[in-house]
Design a protein around this motif. Structure first.
Motif, PDB file in Angstrom:
ATOM      1  N   TYR A  26       0.850  -1.182   0.000  1.00  0.00           N
ATOM      2  CA  TYR A  26       0.000   0.000   0.000  1.00  0.00           C
ATOM      3  C   TYR A  26       0.884   1.228   0.000  1.00  0.00           C
ATOM      4  O   TYR A  26       2.012   1.195   0.453  1.00  0.00           O
ATOM      5  CB  TYR A  26      -1.054  -0.023   1.092  1.00  0.00           C
ATOM      6  N   HIS A  30      -2.591   5.924   1.383  1.00  0.00           N
ATOM      7  CA  HIS A  30      -2.489   5.798   2.842  1.00  0.00           C
ATOM      8  C   HIS A  30      -1.356   6.636   3.436  1.00  0.00           C
ATOM      9  O   HIS A  30      -1.264   6.763   4.658  1.00  0.00           O
ATOM     10  CB  HIS A  30      -2.287   4.332   3.232  1.00  0.00           C
ATOM     11  N   ASP A  87       0.784  -6.852   4.107  1.00  0.00           N
ATOM     12  CA  ASP A  87       0.757  -5.699   3.215  1.00  0.00           C
ATOM     13  C   ASP A  87       2.036  -4.935   3.507  1.00  0.00           C
ATOM     14  O   ASP A  87       2.228  -4.442   4.624  1.00  0.00           O
ATOM     15  CB  ASP A  87      -0.437  -4.785   3.506  1.00  0.00           C
TER      16      ASP A  87
END
Length: 112
Positions: A26, A30, A87
């Motif tokens: 990610y 974010h 992630d």
């Protein structure tokens, strides 16, 4: 007897198990937002999200396609796709794979 069980539990927990799974990453959407640990997500740090590992746990992650490895620190919760266990931050993912892939097969282990 209880002391023996406690000792055996401590010994078993000290062994690092290697797990094979998938990882994604990610990044921009974010970047700067708060993670589950309360710190701000920085897509350029070597961090990762895991559902259950304690925050600040160090994890060695190896790309199974090219055998490249990195060490990341757990600072968030996720991923929310059941087939994946980690992630990675953008920088961590990019250091072992091309981000255009989206996800990779990995093996990982915690580092004591």
């Amino acid at each position: 007897m209880n002391k023996l069980l406690l000792l055996l539990s401590i010994i078993l927990l000290s062994f690092n198990t290697i797990k094979e799974t998938k990882a994604s990453y990610y990044a921009k959407e974010h970047h700067g937002k708060k993670t589950a640990s309360g710190e701000r997500f920085n897509m350029y740090d070597y961090t990762a999200a895991h559902r259950t590992l304690a925050f600040n746990t160090k994890v060695k992650v190896t790309n199974m396609d090219n055998n490249e490895s990195i060490v990341v620190r757990i600072n968030d919760r996720g991923p929310f796709i059941k087939s994946r266990d980690l992630d990675l931050s953008y920088a961590a993912f990019k250091s072992i794979a091309n981000p255009k892939k989206g996800w990779i097969k990995i093996k990982y282990e915690t580092i004591n």
